[in-house]
Scaffold this motif. Structure first.
Motif, PDB file in Angstrom:
ATOM      1  N   LYS A  12       0.800  -1.226   0.000  1.00  0.00           N
ATOM      2  CA  LYS A  12       0.000   0.000   0.000  1.00  0.00           C
ATOM      3  C   LYS A  12       0.833   1.277   0.000  1.00  0.00           C
ATOM      4  CE  LYS A  12      -3.753  -2.359   2.422  1.00  0.00           C
ATOM      5  NZ  LYS A  12      -4.485  -2.494   3.707  1.00  0.00           N
ATOM      6  N   LEU A  13       2.130   1.137   0.233  1.00  0.00           N
ATOM      7  CA  LEU A  13       3.002   2.310   0.290  1.00  0.00           C
ATOM      8  C   LEU A  13       4.372   1.954  -0.277  1.00  0.00           C
ATOM      9  CD1 LEU A  13       3.282   4.899   3.120  1.00  0.00           C
ATOM     10  CD2 LEU A  13       5.369   3.894   2.227  1.00  0.00           C
ATOM     11  N   ILE A  14       4.870   2.811  -1.155  1.00  0.00           N
ATOM     12  CA  ILE A  14       6.227   2.675  -1.689  1.00  0.00           C
ATOM     13  C   ILE A  14       7.085   3.771  -1.063  1.00  0.00           C
ATOM     14  CG2 ILE A  14       7.678   2.637  -3.741  1.00  0.00           C
ATOM     15  CD1 ILE A  14       5.122   2.178  -5.407  1.00  0.00           C
ATOM     16  N   ALA A  15       8.165   3.388  -0.388  1.00  0.00           N
ATOM     17  CA  ALA A  15       9.101   4.349   0.205  1.00  0.00           C
ATOM     18  C   ALA A  15      10.380   4.345  -0.624  1.00  0.00           C
ATOM     19  CB  ALA A  15       9.396   3.997   1.656  1.00  0.00           C
ATOM     20  N   VAL A  47       2.940   6.857  -2.659  1.00  0.00           N
ATOM     21  CA  VAL A  47       4.356   6.881  -3.021  1.00  0.00           C
ATOM     22  C   VAL A  47       5.015   8.019  -2.260  1.00  0.00           C
ATOM     23  CG1 VAL A  47       6.032   7.137  -4.888  1.00  0.00           C
ATOM     24  CG2 VAL A  47       3.857   5.950  -5.315  1.00  0.00           C
ATOM     25  N   ILE A  48       5.981   7.682  -1.413  1.00  0.00           N
ATOM     26  CA  ILE A  48       6.657   8.688  -0.605  1.00  0.00           C
ATOM     27  C   ILE A  48       8.161   8.604  -0.827  1.00  0.00           C
ATOM     28  CG2 ILE A  48       4.824   8.393   1.128  1.00  0.00           C
ATOM     29  CD1 ILE A  48       7.060   7.299   3.023  1.00  0.00           C
ATOM     30  N   PHE A  49       8.856   9.688  -0.462  1.00  0.00           N
ATOM     31  CA  PHE A  49      10.323   9.666  -0.443  1.00  0.00           C
ATOM     32  C   PHE A  49      10.785   9.266   0.953  1.00  0.00           C
ATOM     33  CE2 PHE A  49      10.417  13.424  -3.678  1.00  0.00           C
ATOM     34  CZ  PHE A  49      10.003  12.565  -4.679  1.00  0.00           C
ATOM     35  N   SER A  50      11.877   8.537   1.028  1.00  0.00           N
ATOM     36  CA  SER A  50      12.582   8.324   2.303  1.00  0.00           C
ATOM     37  C   SER A  50      14.044   8.590   1.973  1.00  0.00           C
ATOM     38  CB  SER A  50      12.371   6.901   2.820  1.00  0.00           C
ATOM     39  OG  SER A  50      12.674   5.938   1.823  1.00  0.00           O
ATOM     40  N   THR A  51      14.448   9.837   2.199  1.00  0.00           N
ATOM     41  CA  THR A  51      15.724  10.315   1.668  1.00  0.00           C
ATOM     42  C   THR A  51      16.536  11.064   2.710  1.00  0.00           C
ATOM     43  OG1 THR A  51      16.707  11.733  -0.047  1.00  0.00           O
ATOM     44  CG2 THR A  51      14.577  12.415   0.807  1.00  0.00           C
ATOM     45  N   GLY A  52      17.835  11.116   2.468  1.00  0.00           N
ATOM     46  CA  GLY A  52      18.703  11.946   3.292  1.00  0.00           C
ATOM     47  C   GLY A  52      18.639  13.407   2.891  1.00  0.00           C
ATOM     48  N   ARG A  53      18.070  13.681   1.726  1.00  0.00           N
ATOM     49  CA  ARG A  53      17.942  15.068   1.265  1.00  0.00           C
ATOM     50  C   ARG A  53      16.929  15.833   2.119  1.00  0.00           C
ATOM     51  NH1 ARG A  53      18.402  16.259  -5.005  1.00  0.00           N
ATOM     52  NH2 ARG A  53      19.821  14.629  -5.731  1.00  0.00           N
ATOM     53  N   GLY A  54      17.096  17.165   2.115  1.00  0.00           N
ATOM     54  CA  GLY A  54      16.130  18.043   2.741  1.00  0.00           C
ATOM     55  C   GLY A  54      15.205  18.637   1.695  1.00  0.00           C
TER      56      GLY A  54
END
Length: 254
Positions: A12-15, A47-54
């Protein structure tokens, strides 16, 4: 791609991690990857980001994909409910930033930090920066042994989470703050569990998330450790690895 009817997705969620995962080495998103992300969204997948970026360097990508979903930025130190809707920020104490900065300036080859106001590198660091609130601080060093020593020293303080997004850097947050902790909070926000998540990444800062997700997907270009702990390995970031994983593992389309 025209979606004539709703397809049942397995998760249900893509990180998604960004650098080395969603983005090619030229920092672009391929048309094939965009197509399959849109296909997932059209079929009810978040669809979400999981990133080190700000936000300073992730917002343009968020906008490019037109996503109205939560985002986990700065390795979990900043969480957004959606565009323009801040959920949470976790700051490194200012006195700790002074200690980290002193070490970085003396012994690192380069350094940078993410505050609310800016992404600031060494050449732009001024005394005024110590009056800002910082969520993540990074130190770069070409000498791996020296970098490992800095990491060991700072971990001994007992208050920091330290990871890396490349072999020549270390990324520092408050202890317990990781991509995994951020995605867990997004799941709580959306009424989902970690078993509902397919997470994709390539570096050390993805490790805990990939292990905790319902399916952890490593990129073929990823670090060997990441590939060893992942459930599956997809193609590289330059070969539509994200698109292939969505097609194969979410929708079982070979």
């Amino acid at each position: 791609m025209n979606v004539m009817h709703q397809v049942q997705a397995k998760y249900k969620l893509i990180a998604l991690d960004l650098d080395g995962t969603l983005l090619t080495d030229r920092e672009q998103i391929t048309d094939e990857t965009k197509k399959w992300i849109q296909y997932a969204v059209d079929n009810g997948v978040k669809v979400i980001f999981s990133t080190g970026r700000g936000l300073q360097t992730a917002k343009g990508i968020w906008d490019e994909l037109g996503l109205d979903s939560p985002m986990v930025l700065l390795n979990g130190a900043e969480i957004w409910e959606g565009p323009g809707r801040l959920y949470k920020r976790i700051f490194i104490p200012r006195e700790t930033i002074r200690r980290i900065h002193a070490i970085a300036a003396e012994r690192g080859d380069w350094y940078w930090g993410y505050s609310v106001e800016s992404l600031t590198g060494a050449k732009d660091w001024t005394p005024e920066m110590f009056e800002r609130d910082w969520m993540k601080f990074g130190i770069g060093c070409q000498d791996h042994k020296k970098l490992a020593g800095l990491k060991e020293e700072m971990l001994s303080w007992g208050s920091l989470e330290i990871t890396h997004s490349a072999p020549v850097n270390m990324e520092i947050s408050v202890q317990g703050i990781t991509k995994e902790s951020g995605v867990r909070q997004v799941c709580q926000m959306l009424g989902l569990s970690m078993s509902d998540v397919i997470a994709m990444g390539d570096s050390h800062n993805d490790a805990k998330l990939l292990k905790a997700a319902g399916l952890g997907v490593a990129m073929a270009n990823g670090e060997e450790h990441i590939k060893s702990i992942a459930d599956v390995i997809t193609a590289t970031n330059n070969e539509d690895g994200v698109a292939q994983a969505i097609r194969k593992y979410l929708f079982q389309i070979e």
